[in-house]
Design an enzyme around this catalytic site. Structure first.
Site, PDB file in Angstrom:
ATOM      1  CB  THR A   1      -4.479   3.793   8.503  1.00 56.93           C
ATOM      2  OG1 THR A   1      -3.634   2.851   7.833  1.00 56.93           O
ATOM      3  CG2 THR A   1      -3.633   4.961   8.991  1.00 56.93           C
TER       4      THR A   1
ATOM      5  CB  ILE B   1      -1.684  -0.313   9.601  1.00 55.71           C
ATOM      6  CG1 ILE B   1      -0.362  -0.452  10.350  1.00 55.71           C
ATOM      7  CG2 ILE B   1      -2.818  -0.039  10.581  1.00 55.71           C
ATOM      8  CD1 ILE B   1       0.000   0.770  11.202  1.00 55.71           C
ATOM      9  CG  ASP B   2      -7.239  -3.456   6.079  1.00 57.25           C
ATOM     10  OD1 ASP B   2      -7.358  -2.408   5.417  1.00 57.25           O
ATOM     11  OD2 ASP B   2      -8.106  -4.337   6.112  1.00 57.25           O
TER      12      ASP B   2
ATOM     13  CG  ASP C   1      -3.407  -2.597   4.248  1.00 58.36           C
ATOM     14  OD1 ASP C   1      -2.656  -1.796   4.842  1.00 58.36           O
ATOM     15  OD2 ASP C   1      -4.591  -2.353   4.005  1.00 58.36           O
TER      16      ASP C   1
ATOM     17  CD  GLU D   1      -2.772   1.310   2.417  1.00 57.59           C
ATOM     18  OE1 GLU D   1      -3.594   2.244   2.426  1.00 57.59           O
ATOM     19  OE2 GLU D   1      -2.756   0.394   3.263  1.00 57.59           O
TER      20      GLU D   1
ATOM     21  CG  ASP E   1      -7.729  -2.189   1.438  1.00 59.28           C
ATOM     22  OD1 ASP E   1      -6.967  -1.872   2.352  1.00 59.28           O
ATOM     23  OD2 ASP E   1      -8.160  -1.381   0.593  1.00 59.28           O
TER      24      ASP E   1
END
Length: 283
Positions: free
Chosen positions: A97, A94-95, A92, A72, A222
């Site tokens: 954020t 930190i899915d 990802d 990402e 994601d």
């Protein structure tokens, strides 16, 4: 016959757990939550997102130097979002954020692995819940080692549906998002929920406590890992207009059954955001 990707998957699980520890530590330190924006004022990124993605890529490259990456934050920094036949890690860091910034307790590290453009395994680590969701193509989906199975509910009127509002604030897109939400609510369904992270929403479908998740505007990073988790738990994936899902299209329905998925297709208002693999406008 030995699984050619088992060692790779084991490494992905270890890397996801390590990354999750970094995320949990950062949650306790507001200095690590310096917030920046990307495509809009509500499309947020932190130094921790960038740090965790760099950590994951470094740990993978040390062991698998010829593998490719779609991350990402790397894409946000200008790298191409192109899926080839080469073994590719879709990350990802930190899915969720926005959840992370506000300490809302659903944050995930998502790592998908594709070979020949086919997902081979998916790992989603819900950091704060300490839930490790995993799936290997053809071998089932698990949470902390326990087999996952989607709900057997076939009546959408007795279902919970998950969705998100996304980061676009384009008035036309927002209008269609709310029109879809109204249509879903008025079927009627038991309820609509959203964890604030596509990966966890999809893992909830795989776990059987949510019958379906739909969203327009998500990205390949994601949903790549969680898409396999849903499939291996017995669920179905489709485009929001009913065709085959295309992970680069930024549109998805993940459902416990085709019956539920097709009912959602009939009532939501579809639109097409720019594809993840589209060339930038200036090229």
């Amino acid at each position: 016959m030995a699984d050619p990707w088992q060692n790779t998957m084991d490494h992905a699980v270890a890397v996801a757990r390590h990354a999750g520890e970094v995320v949990r530590e950062a949650l306790q330190d507001d200095r690590k939550k310096t917030v920046m924006t990307k495509s809009s004022l509500v499309d947020l990124v932190t130094q921790t997102d960038q740090k965790v993605e760099q950590l994951i890529i470094q740990l993978v490259k040390e062991k698998f130097p010829t593998h490719s990456f779609i991350g990402e934050e790397s894409v946000a920094a200008g790298e191409a979002c192109v899926l080839t036949d080469n073994p590719t890690w879709i990350i990802d860091p930190i899915d969720g954020t926005t959840n992370f910034i506000h300490a809302f307790p659903f944050v995930a590290v998502s790592i998908g692995f594709s070979v020949n453009k086919q997902m081979e395994f998916g790992v989603v680590y819900s950091c704060l819940e300490d839930k490790m969701y995993t799936a290997r193509r053809g071998r089932g989906a698990f949470c902390n080692g326990e087999l996952l199975q989607v709900s057997d509910q076939e009546d959408i009127r007795q279902s919970i549906i998950a969705t998100e509002f996304g980061s676009s604030r384009d008035p036309e897109a927002v209008s269609k998002i709310f029109s879809s939400l109204r249509s879903i609510l008025c079927i009627p369904v038991h309820g609509v929920r959203g964890a604030g992270t596509a990966a966890i929403n999809m893992c909830l479908v795989a776990s059987g406590c949510v019958e379906a998740y739909y969203e327009i505007g998500i990205h390949v990073w994601d949903v790549a890992a969680a898409s396999l988790i849903v499939s291996e738990a017995g669920g179905v994936l489709m485009d929001v207009e009913g065709g085959q899902v295309d992970l680069m299209s930024r549109r998805i329905i993940a459902a416990n059954s085709r019956t539920i998925g097709e009912t959602i297709v009939k009532v939501i208002h579809a639109f097409s955001p720019p594809r993840d693999d589209a060339e930038p406008p200036n090229q």
